[in-house]
Design a protein around this motif. Structure first.
Motif, PDB file in Angstrom:
ATOM      1  N   THR A 148      -8.350  -3.977 -38.370  1.00 42.00           N
ATOM      2  CA  THR A 148      -9.381  -4.469 -39.184  1.00 42.00           C
ATOM      3  C   THR A 148      -9.256  -4.489 -40.486  1.00 42.00           C
ATOM      4  O   THR A 148     -10.205  -4.670 -41.433  1.00 42.00           O
ATOM      5  CB  THR A 148     -10.956  -3.571 -38.624  1.00 42.00           C
ATOM      6  OG1 THR A 148     -10.594  -2.447 -38.436  1.00 42.00           O
ATOM      7  CG2 THR A 148     -11.288  -4.192 -37.067  1.00 42.00           C
ATOM      8  N   THR A 233      -5.512  -9.993 -34.156  1.00 43.71           N
ATOM      9  CA  THR A 233      -6.496  -9.938 -35.219  1.00 43.71           C
ATOM     10  C   THR A 233      -7.154 -11.214 -35.428  1.00 43.71           C
ATOM     11  O   THR A 233      -8.084 -11.362 -35.921  1.00 43.71           O
ATOM     12  CB  THR A 233      -5.922  -9.678 -36.655  1.00 43.71           C
ATOM     13  OG1 THR A 233      -5.021 -10.834 -36.908  1.00 43.71           O
ATOM     14  CG2 THR A 233      -4.923  -8.493 -36.820  1.00 43.71           C
ATOM     15  N   PRO A 237      -8.952  -9.645 -40.930  1.00 46.04           N
ATOM     16  CA  PRO A 237     -10.400 -10.146 -41.369  1.00 46.04           C
ATOM     17  C   PRO A 237     -10.245 -11.366 -42.230  1.00 46.04           C
ATOM     18  O   PRO A 237      -9.319 -11.250 -43.149  1.00 46.04           O
ATOM     19  CB  PRO A 237     -10.343  -8.931 -42.146  1.00 46.04           C
ATOM     20  CG  PRO A 237      -9.580  -8.057 -42.261  1.00 46.04           C
ATOM     21  CD  PRO A 237      -8.308  -8.423 -41.321  1.00 46.04           C
TER      22      PRO A 237
ATOM     23  N   ARG B 178     -15.707 -10.023 -34.120  1.00 45.99           N
ATOM     24  CA  ARG B 178     -14.272 -10.162 -34.222  1.00 45.99           C
ATOM     25  C   ARG B 178     -14.065 -11.872 -34.429  1.00 45.99           C
ATOM     26  O   ARG B 178     -14.833 -12.533 -33.711  1.00 45.99           O
ATOM     27  CB  ARG B 178     -13.517  -9.853 -33.191  1.00 45.99           C
ATOM     28  CG  ARG B 178     -11.852 -10.262 -33.164  1.00 45.99           C
ATOM     29  CD  ARG B 178     -11.263  -9.340 -32.164  1.00 45.99           C
ATOM     30  NE  ARG B 178      -9.628  -9.649 -32.160  1.00 45.99           N
ATOM     31  CZ  ARG B 178      -9.126 -10.795 -31.566  1.00 45.99           C
ATOM     32  NH1 ARG B 178      -9.959 -11.576 -30.974  1.00 45.99           N
ATOM     33  NH2 ARG B 178      -8.000 -10.915 -31.695  1.00 45.99           N
ATOM     34  N   ASN B 237     -14.456   0.491 -36.060  1.00 44.38           N
ATOM     35  CA  ASN B 237     -13.629  -0.654 -35.646  1.00 44.38           C
ATOM     36  C   ASN B 237     -14.308  -1.967 -34.943  1.00 44.38           C
ATOM     37  O   ASN B 237     -13.587  -2.413 -34.223  1.00 44.38           O
ATOM     38  CB  ASN B 237     -12.592  -0.476 -34.989  1.00 44.38           C
ATOM     39  CG  ASN B 237     -11.269   0.227 -36.060  1.00 44.38           C
ATOM     40  OD1 ASN B 237     -11.875   0.820 -37.123  1.00 44.38           O
ATOM     41  ND2 ASN B 237     -10.176   0.282 -35.776  1.00 44.38           N
ATOM     42  N   LEU B 239     -15.686  -4.152 -35.940  1.00 42.47           N
ATOM     43  CA  LEU B 239     -15.449  -5.412 -36.663  1.00 42.47           C
ATOM     44  C   LEU B 239     -14.243  -5.994 -35.712  1.00 42.47           C
ATOM     45  O   LEU B 239     -14.087  -7.414 -35.802  1.00 42.47           O
ATOM     46  CB  LEU B 239     -14.707  -5.189 -37.853  1.00 42.47           C
ATOM     47  CG  LEU B 239     -15.811  -4.994 -38.975  1.00 42.47           C
ATOM     48  CD1 LEU B 239     -15.220  -5.007 -40.053  1.00 42.47           C
ATOM     49  CD2 LEU B 239     -17.010  -5.904 -38.757  1.00 42.47           C
ATOM     50  N   ASN B 240     -13.359  -5.382 -34.941  1.00 41.33           N
ATOM     51  CA  ASN B 240     -12.425  -6.107 -33.854  1.00 41.33           C
ATOM     52  C   ASN B 240     -12.883  -6.274 -32.654  1.00 41.33           C
ATOM     53  O   ASN B 240     -12.150  -6.430 -31.599  1.00 41.33           O
ATOM     54  CB  ASN B 240     -11.074  -5.093 -33.841  1.00 41.33           C
ATOM     55  CG  ASN B 240     -10.185  -6.194 -33.595  1.00 41.33           C
ATOM     56  OD1 ASN B 240      -9.821  -7.158 -33.760  1.00 41.33           O
ATOM     57  ND2 ASN B 240      -8.952  -5.427 -33.206  1.00 41.33           N
ATOM     58  N   SER B 414     -16.382 -13.489 -41.417  1.00 35.62           N
ATOM     59  CA  SER B 414     -15.343 -12.350 -41.258  1.00 35.62           C
ATOM     60  C   SER B 414     -15.382 -11.624 -42.815  1.00 35.62           C
ATOM     61  O   SER B 414     -15.453 -10.631 -42.939  1.00 35.62           O
ATOM     62  CB  SER B 414     -13.937 -12.748 -40.982  1.00 35.62           C
ATOM     63  OG  SER B 414     -13.915 -13.231 -39.858  1.00 35.62           O
TER      64      SER B 414
END
Ligand SMILES: Nc1ncnc2c1ncn2[C@@H]1O[C@H](COP(=O)(O)OP(=O)(O)OP(=O)(O)O)[C@@H](O)[C@H]1O
Ligand SMILES: Nc1ncnc2c1ncn2[C@@H]1O[C@H](COP(=O)(O)OP(=O)(O)OP(=O)(O)O)[C@@H](O)[C@H]1O
Ligand SMILES: [Mg+2]
Ligand SMILES: [Mg+2]
Lengths: 291, 459, 363, 342, 363
Positions: A148, A233, A237, B178, B237, B239-240, B414
Motif C-alpha cells: 500500500t 496492487t 496506490p 483497494r 493496510n 487500503l489494500n 486512491s
C-alpha cells in the motif's frame, strides 16, 4: 562457415510463415486503428485522427509515469534475476551436493501461472493473515505496508518477479554452461586460476552470447509485466505502480478504447525496440571480441 | 414443457462457484425437464467483461446465455434480445422486487435481462461487542448516546472509533479501499445518503437534465471524507482491502462493524468460515439527516433520519445475445433458473452467491434458519428486505463507457485515500474528466442512457 | 626438489581398468619420455600427475608432497594437452599470457614473455588471431607456448609436436631441450616419434596396457630391449622376428629356424644361452642390421613383397618363411617385388627372447 | 571428477547459497501447499504453518476443484496438456530449424523487399476492406498472398537500398515478442472470427490456439537456440557434409543431439510459457479448449481471494510441469561435445 | 575418372591471403602427398577440394566436373579431418557406419563394413564407446575409419596418422596403401612424416606459403630438389648448407667456402655449372652423405655442439664456420660436445643452388 544451400529455405520458411501469418494482421489492424479514434463501447464510428492518439499519449503525464515505472521494475528485476540466476547456475554446474534436487526445485516458480503467483504473493504479504507479517513482527516491524505504499509495493513486485523468473535465467544459463568445453577449465585449473578468475576470464566471456539473449528476452518480457501488478496492487496506490501493459489493459479491455490502445502499443514497441537496439549495440563489441 | 432435445446452450459467467453453480444446478434441472443441454463456460471475474464485449461486437455466435453485472448492461444493450412477453406476466413476475423488475431489467422500456441475484449494501455488526455491558457503558460515557447498530453515518464512525483498539487486535470497521477491489461501491454507499434527494430522483451521479457530473458537489465531498475517515479506523493496510478481505476481516473477528453485500452476513454466520458465527447482526445501511440538493445547492435538513438504500452492483443479470440462434431455449432456461422455487433454493444454498431478489425470498424464514440462528436470520432478512424495498432507493451508476468513468474515479480515489490530494481536489478532477468523457461519447446519447438507467422517462 | 613418484597407482573409468597398479618414479630434473602404443594409458598417466584425473588408488608424490588429492592448480605442473585445450575466446597472445595474468605478473613482463615464446614458436605473426583462425600446427604451438612461459615444478608434454613438420619439429625439440636445461625442471614427455624419444630422453619409459614394460636410457632400450614387446616397439621399422629352437650342434650352439636354416651363435652369446637349449626361442634382428657387408654371415631368403625407397637406403618388405620381414638394403640395389633375395644376418646384433614369456635372454 | 566441480570451502558456500535460495523458492510453494488444505477460517485467522499441529487440514478445496465446482477442471486440464505439449514441441522444432538456418546459412535480402511486403499487405488490406468491400478475412488473405509473392519475387532483383542479413531476420523475429499482447490478442481474435466466417473455425479450436502459441513462442526459441547452435563445433557438421549427409539429417541426426541441453532448456521454457499463458487463451477459447490458467485466475473471484482454492488450482497446475522438469533435467548433461574435435 | 584439378585457385580469409593463385593437377588414381611447413595451406587446400571452403577465385575440377561451387556432399570425397570431427553423441561403430546408414545401406552390410574397418584399425574393443572415452590415437583411428568405409572418388587425408605410435603408423600406412590399390581412388594425403611421404606417394607436392615449390616423385625430390626450400624441407635431419663462390681453379671448377676451403667439382658437374662462375652459390649436403668412407674426399671442420645417438648411427650437430651443420657419424665413433671433427663431403652427392633465387643449378 556459412553456406548456401537451397534447403535453407525449407528450414526457415515454416517459422517465417507461421509468424508472419499470426503477426501481420494484428500489426496491420493495430497500425490502422492507432490513427483512428475507435471505441468498441460505447460503440462509436471510427474516425481518422492522424497522429492524434500519439500526441495525446505523449502529452499525457500518466504515460510517461507508467513508462518510468515499467522501466524501473524491468531493469531492477532483470538485473537481480541475472545476478542470482547466474550464481545459482554456476553452483549447480559445479555440482554442489544435492544438485539433482536443486535443479528441479529451482525451476518450480517458473512453472506456476503468473496470476497464481501474484495471488499467493498477496496472501503472503497480507498485513494480517500473511506469514511475512508475523515474521517481520518478530523483528519488531509489524504491519509493514508491503502493497500500500509506493516504494514498498514496487519492491514487493520486484521481489515477486525475481522469485518467478530467476528460474528462467537459471535454466538457460545452466544449459549454456553445460555446452562449454571442459578442457579449457582443465587448462585454467593447471594455471591455478582461482574460481573467480576462471569465472571472469573463461565462464563469463564464453557465456556472454547466451547471457545477452537471456537478459534481452527477460527485459522484453518484463516490460510486458501485467498480471503481477494487476493482482498485487491493481496499479495502486493511485497509479504509482501501474505499468505500460496494465495501462494498455485498462484502456483496451476495460474501456475498449482501441485506437488509443493501439497507439500505446506502437509507442511501446518503439520504446522497447530502441532499448533493445541500444542494448545490443552496447554489447556488440564485447560479443565480437569474445567470439 | 417444451422439448429442446438436441439443443445445446452455452451459458457464460464468472468462474464458480458463485453464480456459476447456480447456473449449473439450474442446468441440471432444466436438462431433465426439457432434454436440452446447457454448457456453462466460466471466465475469471475480471476478464468476463472483455470476453463478452469482444464476442458480442465481433458477432460471433459464442454464447446463448450471458450472466453479467448490471453495470455492463449499457454496453451490451445493442446486442441483446428482448425478453419474450409471456415471461413478463403472472405471479412469478410480480414476485420480483420492483426495483429490479421495473428499473434494473429495463432499458429504454424494453426488458433485456432477467435479474438472477439481488445485491444491495447493508450493515453488519458484532452482536457480542455491541451488547457487552462494559462497552455500552463506556460508549455512552464517551459519546453521550447508547451503543446500538448505527443509524447514521456519524454514529457509524463514532462506533468505529470506539472499537478501534489495535492493542486488542480489534479495529473499527472494514470496507473495500483497494483500486480494482470494489472500492467505489463503498464510497457510493457513503455518498448515496447525502446526495439522493427524494425530490431529485436519479441525480446522484449526473444532473439528469444536463448530464453535468455531480460527483464533486458537497454531498460527495462529505461522503468521501467519511469514507477516508473509515479507512483510518480499519485494520492496517486496509487500503489494500477488497471485499474479500472485508469479509475475512469481519469473519475473523477483527472488526466490530462493516458495510457491504449480503455475503458478509452469510460468511460470518458460517462456523466453517467464521470465528464469530452466531454473533452476526445485520441492519440496513446507516442513514442521514441532511441531504444535499444539487438544484438549490443547499443542504436540506430532515427531522427524521432518511434511510437510503444503495443498490450497489445491483445483482447479476442473465440475458440472451441477439446473435444466438437458440433464443427460445435460452429464455426458457433463464425462466427456469429464476423461477421462485429454483431461485429460492439457490438463495440458501451456500456458494451459489445468489442473494434475495424476490419478495418470496425474504419472507421464507424457514429456509434461512438452516444457516442462521433465529435472531441472525431475522435481522439478516430484515435488512435485505428493507434494502430492496426501501422508499428512497439509490440506483447504481450504469452508463455506456462505464469503465472509463469508474477508472477515473478509482485513480482519484486512491490518491485521496493515500492523502496525496484533498477530497475536494480529487472529486473536482473526477468531475472534470467525467464531463470530458460525456462529451466524447456524445452528451445527448449519454444523457438518454443515464435517464433510462435511472428509470426516468426520456426527455 | 621435484621428483615425481607414482606408487601403486591405478585408474579405472567405471568398469574399465586403464592403469593396473603402476609404480614410476622420476628423478628431480630428469627428462622422462613416455612411449607406448595408442591407448596404453600415457595421457591418463600425465593427467593423473597433473591432477586432472584422480587416481582410483595409490599415491602420487611431487617432491616430498603427497599430492594424490591435491587440486591441479596447487601441483605446479605445466601441461601441453594432446588436444590443445586452447581458450577459444582469447587471442594467441592472451592464450599464452593467461597463466601469467592469473598469477598477477605485470603487463610488461607478460608481453615480454609472450613475445619470447612467440619467437621460439614462430608465432609472431599470429599473436592477435583467435585459435579458430589458425592451422592445426599453429594451434599446437600455441598450446606449447602456454606451457613454456611458466616455470613449473614439472613439465608435462602430451605429444606436443605431433602436428608439426619435420623441420619445425627438430627446432622445437631443441628449444624444449634447451628450456629443460635452463629451467632444470622435471619433465614427462609423451611422444610417438622414436627419434624424439631417443634424442630427448634421459630415460624412456615404455608402457603397454597401463603397465611399464621397460624404463631405461635410450641406448639400452635400443640395444637391450627387456622383452619382445619393447624390442618390437622401439625402432622403426620394427625389429624382425624369427621363431625357432635353440640347438647344440657340432660348432657349438645354434638357432634353428623353420626351413632348416641354422644360425651358429657367437661364443659369448652361446655361453649365456646354455640354459635354454631345446626351448622355443624367438630371434630378433633389426632391419638396419641386415645391411652389413656380407662376409660369411648366415643368410635368410626374403621373398620381397614391397619396396620402400627411403632416400639413403631402401626397405625391402616381405616374408621369411611365414614371418614378415623387413630388410634394409642399399639404395643402389636394384630389386623389385617378387624377387627373392639373400639377406645377411649380423649375429652380433641379434636378440633372443623366450617364446612363451617374451623375456629377453642371453644378455 | 571434473575440474569444474567446486571443492573445499567454495563448495559449502555454494551449498549454503543454494539452500537459502531453495528456501526462498520453496517457502511460497509450501505455503500454497498447506493453504490448499486449510479451511477458509484457518486462512483468514492469521498464519499457521504445520498441518495437524497448527491447523486441521481438510480436503474441501480439493474436492471443490476436482468435482468441477470451480470450473470445468478435467476439461481444461486435458486441453492445457494437449495444447501446450504440442505447441511446445512444434515451436521448439520449427524454431530450432529456423535458428539453425540462421546460424549456418546466409540469407540476404533488400530492405526494400521487406517494405514492399509491409506496404502491400497493409495497403491491400485497407483497399480490400474499405474500397473493394471484401470482408476482413478475404482481404487479409489476398493481401497477404500478394505481399508475400511480391516480396519473394522482388528479392530476386537487384534492388537499391540497404541489404539485410541473418541478424536482421533474427531481430525481426524477436521484435514480434516486443509488441504488447493486448491489442495483438484482440486483433488475432478478430482475425480468427473472420476466418471462422469463411467456414474454417479457429476460435476455440485446437488448431487455432496451438498455431498462435507456436507463433508466439518461435521468437524466443529462435533467439535462444541460435546461441546454442553457434557454440557447436562446425567441423562435426562438415564431416557429415563431406559424407553427403543431407542437411536435414545433419540437423536432426547430429546438431539436435549435440545441442541437447539447450534444446531441453528451450523446450522447458516454451512449455512453461504456453502452459501459463493467459491472454490468448482467454480470447481464443471459450468452452472446448479453455486452459488451466483461466481456471486458476478464476479462483480470484469477485467475492475476494479464495486462497484455499487458488492454492489447490495452482498446485494442480504445476504438478505436470514438475514431472516434466524432473524428467527433462535428468537429460541435461554436460560434456556432450567431449571428444568431438581436437 | 576422377582426376582433381585446381586452376588458379586462391583463398583469402578476410584480408589474409592464404593461397595465392595455385595450379595443381592430380591424375586419376594417383596418390599425392602434400607436405609443407605448418600453416602453409595444406588443410586449406584439402578443404577447398572437399568443398568445405569456397575458393576465393579460380576453378576446381573433379573428373570432368567443375565443382567450384558444388556442395561438399555432391563431390563424393571422403576426408579424414586433422582434428577428427567425430560425432560426439555416437559410439565408435555408429560414427563409422553413419555415412552408410544415411545412404541407406542395409544393416548387415553396415555391420560388416564397420567390423572390417575396426579390424584394420585395431578398434574392435571400442566399438561401443563414445569418442569421449577414447584416447587421442583411438579417436584418430575412428576418424580414419569413417573415411575408409566409403568408396569415394577422392580420398582426402589430413595428417591421419599423426597421433599413432610408430608401429601402428606403419601398419596403417600399409593398410591405406592397400586400400588405395584396391579401390583405385585418387588420394590426397597431408603428412609431416617424411617417411610416410616418401613411402606412400606416387608424387609429393611440397607447399610453402600457399605456393607449390616442387611436385615430383619421392626419389626425385630427395635427389634433385628444385630449390633451396625443398632441399631444406625434405629429409630429416635436414640438408646442410654452406655458402660460397664458384671459382675456376687449376684443376677445373671448384667451390670456395669461407675459411678458404675449396671443393673441387667432378667433371660432370663442372660442365653444367660453367655459367655460374663467380656467383654466390650455396652448396648443400645431406647429413647421411657425410659418413661415406673417407678416401681422399674434401673435408670440413665441424665444431660439435650436441650429440644425438639414433641407434644405428649418431648425429653430430654443430657449426661449420658460422653455418649450422649436422653430420652423421658411426655410432661407434666416440665424440663428445666441443670436439672438432673432420667431416668428409661426398662431392657426388652435393647440390648447388643460386644464393639469390634459391634455384638449383648444375643438374
Ligand atoms: N579463418 C582464418 N582466418 C585467417 N587465417 C586463417 C584462417 N584459417 C586458417 N588461416 C591461416 O591460413 C594458413 C593455412 O592454414 P592451414 O590450416 O591450411 O595450414 P596447414 O598447412 O594445414 O598447417 P598445419 O600443418 O599446421 O595444419 C595458416 O597460416 C592459418 O593461420
Ligand atoms: N572415460 C573413459 N572411459 C573408459 N575408458 C577410457 C576413458 N578415457 C580413456 N579411456 C581408455 O583408457 C585408455 C588409455 O587412454 P589414454 O588416453 O591414456 O591413452 P594414450 O596412451 O594417451 O593413447 P594415445 O596415444 O592414443 O593418446 C584407452 O584405451 C582409452 O580407451
Ligand atoms: Mg594420449
Ligand atoms: Mg592442417
Amino acid at each position: 562457415m556459412t553456406r548456401n544451400d537451397p534447403i535453407k529455405h525449407f528450414f526457415i520458411w515454416p517459422a517465417l510463415i507461421i509468424v508472419l501469418l499470426i503477426s501481420i494482421f494484428p500489426l496491420v489492424y493495430s497500425l490502422t486503428t492507432s490513427f483512428m479514434s475507435m471505441r468498441l463501447v460505447p460503440p462509436m464510428p471510427a474516425r481518422f485522427v492522424g497522429f492524434g492518439n500519439y500526441a495525446d499519449l505523449l502529452s499525457n503525464p500518466r504515460f510517461w509515469h507508467v513508462a518510468g515505472t515499467t522501466t524501473l521494475i524491468a531493469f531492477l528485476s532483470v538485473g537481480l534475476q541475472y545476478v542470482i540466476g547466474l550464481s545459482v547456475a554456476l553452483a549447480l554446474n559445479s555440482r554442489v551436493p544435492g544438485e539433482g534436487i536443486f535443479r528441479v526445485g529451482f525451476l518450480l516458480p517458473m512453472l506456476v501461472a503468473p496470476v497464481a503467483v501474484a495471488l499467493v504473493a498477496r496472501q503472503i504479504l497480507n498485513p494480517t493473515m500473511g506469514p511475512l507479517n508475523e515474521f517481520m513482527s518478530a523483528f519488531g516491524f509489524p504491519n509493514l505496508p508491503f502493497l500500500t505504499q509506493t516504494s514498498w509495493a514496487l519492491g514487493s513486485i520486484i521481489v515477486v518477479e525475481v522469485w518467478q523468473w530467476t528460474p528462467f535465467v537459471i535454466l538457460m544459463l545452466l544449459a549454456g554452461l553445460q555446452t562449454l568445453p571442459d578442457d579449457v577449465y582443465e587448462a585454467a585449473a593447471l594455471e591455478n586460476a582461482t574460481p573467480w578468475q576462471q569465472f571472469r576470464d573463461i565462464t563469463f566471456p564464453m557465456l556472454l552470447p547466451i547471457s545477452t539473449a537471456v537478459v534481452f528476452i527477460r527485459l522484453i518480457e518484463s516490460y510486458k509485466i501485467m498480471d503481477t501488478v494487476f493482482v498485487m496492487t491493481g496499479g495502486g496506490p493511485g497509479v504509482s505502480t501501474e505499468t505500460l501493459t496494465l495501462f494498455a489493459y485498462q484502456e483496451g479491455f476495460k474501456k475498449f478504447n482501441l485506437g488509443y490502445t493501439s497507439a500505446l502499443s506502437f509507442l511501446f514497441l518503439i520504446f522497447i525496440t530502441v532499448i533493445g537496439l541500444v542494448y545490443l549495440a552496447v554489447l556488440k563489441p564485447y560479443l565480437e571480441k569474445h567470439k | 414443457d417444451p422439448d429442446f432435445t438436441g439443443v445445446e446452450l452455452t451459458a457464460t459467467t464468472q468462474t464458480g462457484p458463485y453464480i456459476a453453480s447456480a447456473l449449473q444446478i439450474a442446468a441440471k434441472g432444466w436438462e431433465e425437464k426439457t432434454c436440452g443441454k446447457v454448457k456453462v463456460v466460466e471466465f475469471p471475474w475480471s476478464e468476463l467483461y472483455p470476453k463478452i464485449v469482444t464476442s458480442l461486437t465481433s458477432g460471433e455466435d459464442a454464447f446463448d446465455v450471458i450472466a453479467f453485472a448490471p453495470a455492463w448492461a449499457p454496453d451490451f444493450t445493442d446486442f441483446l434480445a428482448e425478453m419474450p412477453a409471456e415471461m413478463r406476466q403472472g405471479s412469478a413476475w410480480e414476485d420480483i422486487a420492483p426495483v429490479y423488475r421495473e428499473q434494473l431489467m429495463v432499458w429504454n422500456g424494453k426488458v433485456l435481462s432477467q435479474t438472477m441475484d439481488g445485491d444491495a449494501h447493508t450493515y453488519t455488526y458484532r452482536i457480542d461487542l455491541f451488547e457487552n455491558a462494559d462497552n455500552q457503558k463506556a460508549f455512552k460515557e464517551k459519546y453521550g448516546y447508547d451503543l446500538a447498530p448505527a443509524k447514521t453515518w456519524k454514529q457509524y464512525l463514532d462506533i468505529a472509533e470506539f472499537f478501534n483498539q489495535p492493542a486488542n487486535n480489534l479495529w473499527g470497521t472494514a470496507e473495500a479501499f483497494r483500486r480494482g477491489g470494489q472500492q467505489f461501491w463503498f464510497l457510493f454507499s457513503h455518498v448515496a445518503g447525502y446526495t439522493s434527494h427524494p425530490d431529485n430522483p436519479g441525480g446522484m451521479f449526473f444532473d439528469p437534465d444536463t448530464m453535468d457530473a455531480q460527483v464533486n458537489n458537497p454531498g460527495w465531498v462529505r461522503g468521501l471524507e467519511e469514507y477516508i475517515r473509515a479507512s483510518k479506523l480499519a485494520p492496517p493496510n486496509a487500503l489494500n482491502f477488497s471485499f474479500g478481505e472485508v469479509n475475512a476481516a469481519f469473519a475473523g473477528g477483527q472488526v466490530a462493524e462493516s458495510i457491504g453485500w449480503g455475503d458478509t452476513g452469510v460468511i460470518a454466520a458460517d462456523p466453517k468460515q467464521s470465528k464469530v458465527a452466531g454473533k452476526v447482526g445485520s441492519a440496513p445501511l446507516p442513514g442521514v439527516d441532511e441531504i444535499y440538493n444539487y438544484k438549490t445547492k443547499m443542504w436540506d435538513k430532515f427531522d427524521q433520519v432518511v434511510q437510503t438504500s444503495f443498490m450497489a452492483f445491483g445483482g447479476w443479470q442473465a440475458a440472451v445475445p441477439s446473435s444466438s440462434t437458440k433464443q427460445e431455449a435460452a429464455w426458457n432456461y433463464i425462466q427456469y433458473l429464476t423461477s421462485p422455487e429454483v431461485s429460492a433454493q439457490a438463495a440458501i444454498t451456500g456458494g451459489t452467491g445468489v442473494n434475495p431478489y424476490r419478495l418470496s425470498h425474504t419472507t421464507n424464514l424457514e429456509l434461512w434458519s438452516k444457516i442462521f440462528s433465529d435472531r441472525e436470520a431475522k435481522e439478516y432478512l430484515g435488512a435485505q428486505k428493507d434494502a430492496v424495498t426501501a422508499k428512497n432507493i439509490a440506483l447504481d451508476m450504469r452508463l455506456p463507457g462505464y469503465f472509463s468513468y469508474t477508472e477515473v474515479l478509482e485513480i482519484e480515489l486512491s490518491k485521496a485515500l493515500a492523502g496525496e490530494v484533498t477530497p475536494q481536489q480529487a472529486l473536482d478532477t473526477v468531475a472534470e474528466q467525467w464531463n470530458k468523457l460525456t462529451d466524447e461519447f456524445g452528451r445527448d446519447k449519454q444523457l438518454a442512457a443515464y435517464r433510462s438507467s435511472m428509470g426516468l422517462p426520456q426527455k | 626438489m621435484s621428483q615425481v613418484r607414482l606408487e601403486q597407482v591405478t585408474k579405472s573409468f567405471g568398469s574399465v581398468t586403464v592403469i593396473p597398479p603402476l609404480d614410476l618414479s622420476i628423478a628431480d630434473r630428469e627428462f622422462v619420455v613416455l612411449v607406448g602404443p595408442s591407448g596404453c594409458g600415457k595421457t591418463t598417466t600425465l593427467r593423473m600427475i597433473a591432477g586432472l584425473e584422480t587416481a582410483s588408488s595409490g599415491t602420487i608424490r611431487i617432491g616430498e608432497r603427497d599430492v594424490t588429492d591435491l587440486r591441479p592448480g596447487l601441483r605446479n605442473c605445466s601441461m601441453v594437452f594432446q588436444n590443445y585445450a586452447l581458450y577459444p575466446h582469447m587471442t594467441v597472445a592472451e592464450n599464452i599470457g593467461y597463466g601469467m595474468k592469473v598469477r598477477g605478473t605485470s603487463k610488461s613482463d607478460i608481453e615480454k614473455s609472450v613475445a619470447e615464446a612467440a619467437r621460439i614458436l614462430n608465432l609472431g605473426a599470429y599473436l592477435n588471431r583467435k585459435p579458430s583462425a589458425l592451422s592445426g600446427g599453429q594451434r599446437q604451438r600455441v598450446a606449447i607456448g602456454r606451457a613454456i612461459v611458466r616455470q613449473p615444478d614439472v613439465f608435462l608434454f602430451d605429444e606436443p609436436l605431433s602436428n608439426l613438420d619435420a623441420k619445425l619439429r627438430i627446432e622445437m625439440r631443441t628449444e624444449i631441450k634447451l628450456l629443460h636445461r635452463r629451467l632444470q625442471t622435471t619433465a614427462v614427455y609423451v611422444t610417438h616419434d622414436q627419434v624424439e624419444a631417443m634424442t630427448m630422453a634421459d630415460r624412456v619409459v615404455v608402457m603397454n596396457q597401463g603397465r611399464i614394460e621397460q624404463a631405461a636410457d635410450p641406448i639400452t632400450l635400443y640395444e637391450a630391449p627387456a622383452n619382445l614387446f619393447v624390442a618390437a616397439f622401439i625402432g622403426a621399422p620394427s625389429m624382425n622376428f624369427i621363431e625357432g629352437i635353440l640347438e647344440r650342434g657340432e660348432a657349438g650352439l645354434s638357432f634353428r629356424a623353420p626351413g632348416d636354416v641354422a644360425f651358429p651363435l657367437p661364443h659369448e652369446q652361446a655361453q649365456k644361452l646354455g640354459a635354454h637349449i631345446g626351448e622355443a626361442i624367438v630371434l630378433g634382428i633389426r632391419p638396419e642390421h641386415t645391411i652389413a657387408a656380407d662376409q660369411g654371415l648366415p643368410k635368410v631368403k626374403l621373398k620381397v613383397r614391397d619396396i620402400e625407397p627411403l632416400g639413403p637406403h631402401t626397405l625391402a618388405i616381405g616374408k621369411v618363411g611365414s614371418a614378415s620381414f623387413t630388410a634394409q638394403v642399399h639404395a643402389a640395389a636394384r630389386i623389385s617385388p617378387d624377387d627373392v633375395i639373400d639377406v645377411p644376418i649380423d649375429m652380433a646384433k641379434v636378440h633372443f627372447f623366450l617364446k612363451n614369456t617374451g623375456v629377453a635372454v642371453g644378455r | 571428477m571434473s575440474v569444474r566441480t567446486l571443492q573445499g570451502k567454495g563448495r559449502w558456500l555454494a551449498l549454503g547459497g543454494c539452500l537459502v535460495w531453495l528456501a526462498f523458492t520453496l517457502f511460497p510453494l509450501y505455503w500454497v501447499a498447506i493453504t490448499s488444505f486449510k479451511t477458509p477460517i484457518a486462512v483468514v485467522g492469521g498464519p499457521t504453518y504445520l498441518p495437524f499441529v497448527d491447523f486441521e487440514p481438510t480436503l474441501t478445496a480439493w474436492n471443490e476443484l476436482l468435482s468441477g465446482e470451480r470450473g470445468a477442471f478435467y476439461n481444461t486440464f486435458i486441453a492445457s496438456l494437449i495444447v501446450s505439449l504440442s505447441a511446445a514441441v512444434l515451436a521448439t522444432f520449427i524454431g530450432a530449424m529456423a535458428a539453425y538456418a540462421l546460424v549456418r546459412f546466409t540469407f540476404r535480402f533488400r530492405l526494400l523487399s521487406a517494405l514492399f511486403f509491409v506496404l502491400v499487405a497493409f495497403g491491400g488490406f485497407l483497399l480490400g476492406r474499405n474500397v473493394l468491400g471484401f470482408g476482413q478475412g478475404i482481404s487479409l488473405i489476398y493481401s497477404f498472398i500478394a505481399a508475400l509473392a511480391l516480396a519473394v519475387i522482388s528479392s530476386r532483383f537487384r534492388l537499391p537500398g540497404p541489404e539485410l542479413g541473418n541478424n536482421d531476420i533474427v531481430f525481426w523475429f524477436v521484435s514480434q515478442r516486443m509488441f504488447p499482447p493486448i491489442v495483438a490478442a484482440f486483433a488475432l481474435y478478430l482475425m480468427y472470427t473472420e476466418v471462422g466466417k469463411l467456414g474454417f473455425k479457429l476460435v476455440d479450436s485446437y488448431i487455432g490456439l496451438t498455431f498462435a502459441y507456436v507463433a508466439f513462442s518461435l521468437p524466443i526459441v529462435i533467439w535462444l537456440m541460435r546461441d546454442f547452435f553457434e557454440a557447436l563445433p562446425i567441423e562435426v557438421e562438415e564431416a557429415a557434409m563431406v559424407d553427403n549427409v543431407p542437411s536435414w539429417r545433419i540437423f536432426f541426426g547430429i546438431v539436435m543431439p549435440m545441442s541437447k541441453p539447450g534444446l531441453i532448456a528451450t523446450f522447458m521454457i516454451t512449455l512453461a510459457f504456453v502452459w501459463n499463458e493467459f491472454l490468448f487463451a482467454l480470447f481464443l477459447t471459450s468452452s472446448k479448449w479453455q486452459t488451466l490458467p483461466i481456471l486458476v485466475a478464476g479462483q480470484n473471484s469477485q467475492r475476494g481471494d479464495e486462497w484455499w482454492s487458488i492454492s489447490a488450482a495452482a498446485l494442480v497446475a504445476i504438478i505436470p510441469m514438475m514431472v516434466m522438469a524432473g524428467i527433462l533435467s535428468r537429460l541435461m548433461r554436460s560434456g556432450l561435445l567431449l571428444g568431438a574435435i581436437k
